[in-house]
Design an enzyme around this catalytic site. Structure first.
Site, PDB file in Angstrom:
ATOM      1  N   HIS A   1      37.795  45.027  41.719  1.00 55.66           N
ATOM      2  CA  HIS A   1      38.680  44.328  40.798  1.00 55.66           C
ATOM      3  C   HIS A   1      39.827  43.719  41.609  1.00 55.66           C
ATOM      4  CE1 HIS A   1      40.772  43.482  37.049  1.00 55.66           C
ATOM      5  NE2 HIS A   1      41.863  43.978  37.599  1.00 55.66           N
TER       6      HIS A   1
ATOM      7  N   LEU B   1      37.745  49.942  30.561  1.00 59.00           N
ATOM      8  CA  LEU B   1      37.690  48.781  31.454  1.00 59.00           C
ATOM      9  C   LEU B   1      38.653  48.928  32.635  1.00 59.00           C
ATOM     10  CD1 LEU B   1      36.509  45.886  31.792  1.00 59.00           C
ATOM     11  CD2 LEU B   1      38.596  45.066  30.692  1.00 59.00           C
ATOM     12  N   ASP B   2      38.119  48.803  33.855  1.00 58.59           N
ATOM     13  CA  ASP B   2      38.951  48.782  35.074  1.00 58.59           C
ATOM     14  C   ASP B   2      39.863  50.007  35.183  1.00 58.59           C
ATOM     15  OD1 ASP B   2      39.422  45.223  34.572  1.00 58.59           O
ATOM     16  OD2 ASP B   2      37.833  46.315  35.617  1.00 58.59           O
TER      17      ASP B   2
ATOM     18  N   ASN C   1      32.868  49.157  41.018  1.00 62.01           N
ATOM     19  CA  ASN C   1      33.263  47.782  40.726  1.00 62.01           C
ATOM     20  C   ASN C   1      34.424  47.418  41.628  1.00 62.01           C
ATOM     21  OD1 ASN C   1      33.433  45.270  39.268  1.00 62.01           O
ATOM     22  ND2 ASN C   1      35.248  46.077  38.261  1.00 62.01           N
TER      23      ASN C   1
ATOM     24  N   ILE D   1      31.193  42.569  30.229  1.00 58.48           N
ATOM     25  CA  ILE D   1      31.702  43.915  29.945  1.00 58.48           C
ATOM     26  C   ILE D   1      30.519  44.772  29.508  1.00 58.48           C
ATOM     27  CG2 ILE D   1      33.124  45.272  28.367  1.00 58.48           C
ATOM     28  CD1 ILE D   1      35.184  43.045  28.486  1.00 58.48           C
TER      29      ILE D   1
ATOM     30  N   SER E   1      41.026  46.423  44.338  1.00 59.73           N
ATOM     31  CA  SER E   1      40.700  47.843  44.185  1.00 59.73           C
ATOM     32  C   SER E   1      39.201  48.002  43.968  1.00 59.73           C
ATOM     33  CB  SER E   1      41.418  48.428  42.959  1.00 59.73           C
ATOM     34  OG  SER E   1      42.816  48.186  43.017  1.00 59.73           O
TER      35      SER E   1
ATOM     36  N   GLU F   1      38.759  41.776  49.911  1.00 61.69           N
ATOM     37  CA  GLU F   1      37.663  42.372  49.119  1.00 61.69           C
ATOM     38  C   GLU F   1      36.429  42.563  50.005  1.00 61.69           C
ATOM     39  OE1 GLU F   1      36.881  40.271  45.445  1.00 61.69           O
ATOM     40  OE2 GLU F   1      38.992  39.820  45.210  1.00 61.69           O
TER      41      GLU F   1
END
Ligand code: GRF
Length: 197
Positions: A110, A145-146, A108, A93, A137, A175
């Protein structure tokens, strides 16, 4: 030609999908660094085999001092002078201080259909909830976060008898399609979300 740094922690299958796609003639970006928080990450050797500069900064010696680890991480990262940073299976993180430094140009991937299931164990949570579909995603990284703006999503069906492992494998395949498609758009300043069926 946008310069892309990729951060990994393990096998780096998403990093490899991105690096292989950037090797295509018409791609608007090129990989300038693959950086890991684990010197033993298998993805580092795979990246080196593809001719990409690699570096590793082991996070363990820094203990709970995230800022000190990130200061060490910045050294090879800034030396590569990236325009875009892709977190690809990067499992640390990042502090708001680090993230705001790259806000608007850090992505990123996820393994859930955000905003559902930020954080960990996303596939088991989808199964426990009885969801009919799951997916992945790509989003811009922000301090939460996310939770940054969604740049792309890919959906897969949840099938009878699925386990977290079988669902993860089905999502991972998507992905590897989604992230390269998003980076191609992002690198030319196109922020329209990529939505893969
Ligand atoms: C993938 O599920 C990805 O969604 C998550 O990390 C997992 C491993 O990714 N961020 P990789 O194979 O290391 O790219």
């Amino acid at each position: 030609m946008k310069r892309v740094a990729l951060l990994i922690s393990g096998g780096g299958s998403n990093m490899l999908a991105l690096v292989r796609d950037m090797a295509e003639r018409d791609h608007p970006a090129k990989p300038v660094l693959v950086l890991s928080n684990d010197p033993a990450a298998a993805g580092l050797q795979h990246a080196a085999d593809l001719g990409v500069v690699t570096a590793a900064v082991d996070h363990h010696p820094f203990g709970r001092d995230r800022a000190a680890f990130e200061a060490a991480l910045l050294e090879p990262l800034l030396a590569a002078d990236p325009d875009i940073i892709c977190l690809a299976g990067f499992m640390r993180i990042l502090t708001p201080g680090f993230v705001t430094r790259f806000e608007g140009r850090m992505l990123n991937i996820h393994p859930s259909l955000l905003p559902k299931y930020p954080g960990l164990h996303t596939h088991q949570r989808a199964l426990d909830a009885g969801d009919a579909e799951a997916g992945c995603s790509v989003h811009e990284v922000t301090a939460d976060l996310d939770a940054g703006p969604i740049l792309g999503q890919a959906r897969v069906p949840v099938l009878p008898g699925d386990t977290a492992e079988t669902l993860a494998a089905r999502v991972l395949t998507q992905e590897h399609r989604l992230y390269p498609a998003v980076l191609r758009r992002f690198a030319i300043g196109d922020r329209r979300p990529v939505l893969l069926p």
